[in-house]
Design a protein around this motif. Structure first.
Motif, short mmCIF file in Angstrom:
data_model
loop_
_atom_site.label_atom_id
_atom_site.label_comp_id
_atom_site.label_asym_id
_atom_site.label_seq_id
_atom_site.Cartn_x
_atom_site.Cartn_y
_atom_site.Cartn_z
N LEU A 122 112.02 -61.34 52.32
CA LEU A 122 111.38 -62.45 53.05
C LEU A 122 112.28 -63.68 53.02
O LEU A 122 112.47 -64.36 54.03
N ALA A 123 112.84 -63.97 51.84
CA ALA A 123 113.70 -65.16 51.71
C ALA A 123 114.95 -65.02 52.57
O ALA A 123 115.39 -65.98 53.22
N ALA A 124 115.50 -63.80 52.61
CA ALA A 124 116.72 -63.58 53.41
C ALA A 124 116.41 -63.70 54.90
O ALA A 124 117.27 -64.13 55.68
N SER A 125 115.19 -63.35 55.29
CA SER A 125 114.87 -63.35 56.72
C SER A 125 114.54 -64.76 57.24
O SER A 125 114.54 -64.99 58.43
N GLU A 126 114.21 -65.69 56.34
CA GLU A 126 113.89 -67.06 56.77
C GLU A 126 114.61 -68.06 55.86
O GLU A 126 113.96 -68.80 55.10
N PRO A 127 115.93 -68.11 55.95
CA PRO A 127 116.67 -68.95 55.00
C PRO A 127 116.40 -70.45 55.15
O PRO A 127 116.59 -71.20 54.21
N ARG A 128 115.94 -70.88 56.32
CA ARG A 128 115.67 -72.32 56.47
C ARG A 128 114.39 -72.73 55.75
O ARG A 128 114.27 -73.83 55.22
N ARG A 129 113.41 -71.84 55.74
CA ARG A 129 112.14 -72.17 55.06
C ARG A 129 112.25 -71.93 53.55
O ARG A 129 111.75 -72.73 52.75
N PHE A 130 112.87 -70.84 53.16
CA PHE A 130 112.90 -70.48 51.74
C PHE A 130 114.04 -71.17 51.00
O PHE A 130 115.17 -71.23 51.49
N THR A 131 113.73 -71.64 49.78
CA THR A 131 114.76 -72.02 48.83
C THR A 131 114.57 -71.12 47.62
O THR A 131 113.51 -71.14 46.98
N ARG A 132 115.58 -70.31 47.37
CA ARG A 132 115.48 -69.35 46.27
C ARG A 132 116.08 -69.98 45.02
O ARG A 132 117.21 -70.47 45.04
#
Ligand code: T5A
Length: 201
Positions: free
Chosen positions: A165-175
């Motif tokens: 999920l994080a890889a598919s939406e890098p602008r929304r997610f901060t890992r």
């Protein structure tokens, strides 16, 4: 209409989300953020929490998914949407990505993002090796609920789904690496949010 700021925290078991939500709540106290947790956060959500996490009945995986989502929709209608419409900051300890990771990724139920569920502006994924997270919970003496008590393999599927999920939406997610200190992680959270907080005034 001016929209507030919607911040969510996600992660596998024992990743320290709740700790970070509390630290963020303290840091934003002057802005009176609206703090919610899932499942829960209102009357329906708390009742659903009892059923899905502590109830003795055997739940069909898809029924489980709809229960989590029904609680979420009620929380959106009662709390999240009005707060965002009023320009407030909303901080959520778990949100729809939990359903995508647990019911979708780990249980294999087909999942989507309903168009009526607001998208967060920022989602922090606290990433921790599964065994490490489960050890933290054991050390804290927390009795596992129905979902937490699933196998290590189940929790690895959850963690993998979160990474996708994080890889598919890098602008929304901060890992964030959740194995660091509480303070270090909190600083990284504040660093990510500062420009948005400055823009919000
Ligand atoms: N679920 C939920 C679904 O299956 N589908 C859904 O759609 C939704 C919404 C919720 C369960 O429901 C499932 C997922 C979950 O299994 P819960 O009781 O609400 O269960 O618990 P969690 O959301 O999993 O959160 P917890 O509060 O139990 O754990 P956290 O947030 O991961 O961790 P936290 O902050 O409580 O910390 C755990 C321990 O680690 C320590 C803390 O002091 C605490 O002892 N800690 C650290 N130690 C070292 N270094 C750090 N950086 C630390 N940060 C925290």
């Amino acid at each position: 209409m001016r929209r507030g700021l919607f911040i969510t925290f996600e992660g596998p078991e024992g990743s320290g989300k709740t700790t970070q939500v509390e630290l963020l709540g303290q840091a934003l106290a002057g802005r009176e953020p609206v703090m919610v947790r899932e499942p829960g956060g209102n009357e329906l959500g708390e009742r659903i929490r009892e059923i899905v996490l502590y109830g003795a009945m055997e739940l069909d995986p898809e029924a489980e998914m709809y229960l989590f989502m029904a609680g979420r929709r009620q929380l959106i209608a009662e709390v999240i949407a009005p707060a965002l419409a009023a320009g407030q900051i909303v901080v959520a300890d778990r949100y729809h990505d939990s359903t995508l990771a647990y019911q979708g990724g780990a249980r294999g139920v087909p999942t989507t993002w309903p168009s009526t569920f607001p998208r967060p502006d920022v989602t922090f994924l606290l990433s921790v090796p599964v065994e490490h997270g489960l050890e933290r919970l054991a050390r804290a003496g927390k009795k596992p609920d129905r979902v937490e008590g699933e196998s290590v393999e189940f929790h690895k599927r959850v963690a993998d789904a979160y990474e996708r999920l994080a890889a598919s939406e890098p602008r929304r997610f901060t890992r964030l690496d959740a194995t660091g200190s509480r303070e270090h992680i909190h600083m990284a959270v504040m660093e990510r949010l500062q420009p948005m907080l400055d823009a919000a005034g």
